[in-house]
Design a protein around this motif. Structure first.
Motif, PDB file in Angstrom:
ATOM      1  N   GLU A 114       0.839  -1.194   0.000  1.00 18.45           N
ATOM      2  CA  GLU A 114       0.000   0.000   0.000  1.00 18.45           C
ATOM      3  C   GLU A 114       0.877   1.248   0.000  1.00 18.45           C
ATOM      4  N   ILE A 115       0.408   2.271  -0.694  1.00 18.68           N
ATOM      5  CA  ILE A 115       1.157   3.533  -0.685  1.00 18.68           C
ATOM      6  C   ILE A 115       0.797   4.333   0.570  1.00 18.68           C
ATOM      7  N   ALA A 116       1.664   5.261   0.935  1.00 20.08           N
ATOM      8  CA  ALA A 116       1.482   6.054   2.149  1.00 20.08           C
ATOM      9  C   ALA A 116       0.248   6.947   2.047  1.00 20.08           C
ATOM     10  N   LYS A 117      -0.403   7.117   3.198  1.00 17.89           N
ATOM     11  CA  LYS A 117      -1.585   7.978   3.237  1.00 17.89           C
ATOM     12  C   LYS A 117      -1.629   8.718   4.570  1.00 17.89           C
ATOM     13  N   VAL A 118      -1.956  10.004   4.517  1.00 18.81           N
ATOM     14  CA  VAL A 118      -2.080  10.812   5.728  1.00 18.81           C
ATOM     15  C   VAL A 118      -3.316  11.690   5.643  1.00 18.81           C
ATOM     16  N   ARG A 119      -3.725  12.182   6.799  1.00 26.52           N
ATOM     17  CA  ARG A 119      -4.727  13.249   6.871  1.00 26.52           C
ATOM     18  C   ARG A 119      -4.083  14.389   7.634  1.00 26.52           C
ATOM     19  N   LEU A 120      -4.226  15.598   7.120  1.00 28.49           N
ATOM     20  CA  LEU A 120      -3.559  16.759   7.699  1.00 28.49           C
ATOM     21  C   LEU A 120      -4.548  17.876   8.004  1.00 28.49           C
ATOM     22  N   ILE A 121      -4.297  18.575   9.100  1.00 26.16           N
ATOM     23  CA  ILE A 121      -4.949  19.863   9.363  1.00 26.16           C
ATOM     24  C   ILE A 121      -3.863  20.907   9.151  1.00 26.16           C
ATOM     25  N   VAL A 122      -4.041  21.739   8.142  1.00 21.89           N
ATOM     26  CA  VAL A 122      -2.979  22.659   7.725  1.00 21.89           C
ATOM     27  C   VAL A 122      -3.427  24.109   7.919  1.00 21.89           C
ATOM     28  N   PRO A 123      -2.770  24.850   8.813  1.00 24.06           N
ATOM     29  CA  PRO A 123      -3.100  26.278   8.965  1.00 24.06           C
ATOM     30  C   PRO A 123      -2.639  27.072   7.758  1.00 24.06           C
ATOM     31  N   HIS A 124      -3.143  28.286   7.623  1.00 30.72           N
ATOM     32  CA  HIS A 124      -2.869  29.083   6.428  1.00 30.72           C
ATOM     33  C   HIS A 124      -1.385  29.301   6.188  1.00 30.72           C
ATOM     34  N   SER A 125      -0.620  29.403   7.260  1.00 24.51           N
ATOM     35  CA  SER A 125       0.808  29.688   7.133  1.00 24.51           C
ATOM     36  C   SER A 125       1.581  28.550   6.489  1.00 24.51           C
ATOM     37  N   GLN A 126       0.968  27.358   6.456  1.00 26.34           N
ATOM     38  CA  GLN A 126       1.604  26.186   5.860  1.00 26.34           C
ATOM     39  C   GLN A 126       0.826  25.691   4.636  1.00 26.34           C
ATOM     40  N   GLY A 127      -0.115  26.521   4.169  1.00 25.80           N
ATOM     41  CA  GLY A 127      -1.019  26.072   3.127  1.00 25.80           C
ATOM     42  C   GLY A 127      -0.738  26.639   1.751  1.00 25.80           C
ATOM     43  N   GLN A 128      -1.698  26.425   0.849  1.00 25.96           N
ATOM     44  CA  GLN A 128      -1.577  26.910  -0.528  1.00 25.96           C
ATOM     45  C   GLN A 128      -1.806  28.419  -0.577  1.00 25.96           C
ATOM     46  N   ALA A 129      -1.573  28.996  -1.761  1.00 26.54           N
ATOM     47  CA  ALA A 129      -1.544  30.456  -1.910  1.00 26.54           C
ATOM     48  C   ALA A 129      -2.830  31.138  -1.465  1.00 26.54           C
TER      49      ALA A 129
END
Length: 214
Positions: free
Chosen positions: A180-195
């Motif tokens: 199986e390939i790796a899988k995660v769930r993330l909670i990402v704040p804006h400072s670590q997120g997309q534009a």
């Protein structure tokens, strides 16, 4: 006439004052973001564990207990669902990584998918990025023409939050039936997120798989 001009100026001033009052400061936006994350954690019965406990558990989270580890330095929460087959990206190594993901904007609700590259009609759809491990520090960029994130947000920069799991997961390609390939769930704040998240100050939930490219 002078009275009309004065009244007009007063009305403009009142409107401007009201508009200023409705403008949130950056501190207020961050506070609201924190409240959204806390609400998700409470509503989803998330058990937050420390990095120390995470390392004591051989860098794993107990999915049956809905554990997430909080990385204090970044504010990213991670649930490691599968470590994956293969090996970790070695120091000094550069590789192509294939990701499939779902992105949910917590401002819109935890169940609302904002962006995804999952496509039941075409299982080959994925986002490709080039990742380099420099003495344990990961840098990455999306490959133009092969990334939904790139085409949507107009940036080759990979969200810093996406790179956090790379220290703990394996990158491989399934060979055997039970691989199986790796899988995660993330909670990402804006400072670590997309534009867009960074500009508008909102947190995202990500479900991401990581697979080594050819």
């Amino acid at each position: 006439m002078k009275k009309l001009i004065y009244l007009f100026v007063v009305l403009i001033g009142a409107f401007s004052f009201g508009s200023c009052n409705k403008t949130e400061t950056y501190a207020e936006q961050k506070e609201y973001e924190r409240s959204l994350i806390n609400k998700f954690i409470a509503d989803s019965a998330v058990k937050v564990i420390s990095e120390a406990q995470f390392f004591q558990q051989d860098s794993t989270t107990d999915v049956s207990k809905n554990e997430y580890v909080l990385f204090e330095s970044s504010g990213v929460y991670m649930q490691l669902i599968r470590k994956g087959c293969g090996t970790k990206l070695k120091k000094g190594e550069t590789a192509t990584v294939l990701c499939r993901f779902r992105e949910r904007n917590l401002k819109r609700g935890a169940d609302s998918i904002q962006l995804t590259n999952e496509n039941l009609k075409n299982v080959t759809v994925c986002d490709k990025m080039t990742v380099k491990n420099t003495s344990g520090t990961f840098t990455a960029s999306f490959i133009n023409g092969a990334s939904v994130m790139y085409s949507t947000y107009g940036s080759a920069s990979v969200p810093a939050g996406w790179l956090v799991p790379l220290s703990y997961i394996n990158l491989g390609r399934p060979v055997n039936d039970n691989d199986e390939i790796a899988k995660v769930r993330l909670i990402v704040p804006h400072s670590q997120g997309q534009a867009y998240a960074s500009q508008s100050v909102y947190p995202c939930i990500y479900d991401i798989t990581y697979e080594r490219g050819r």
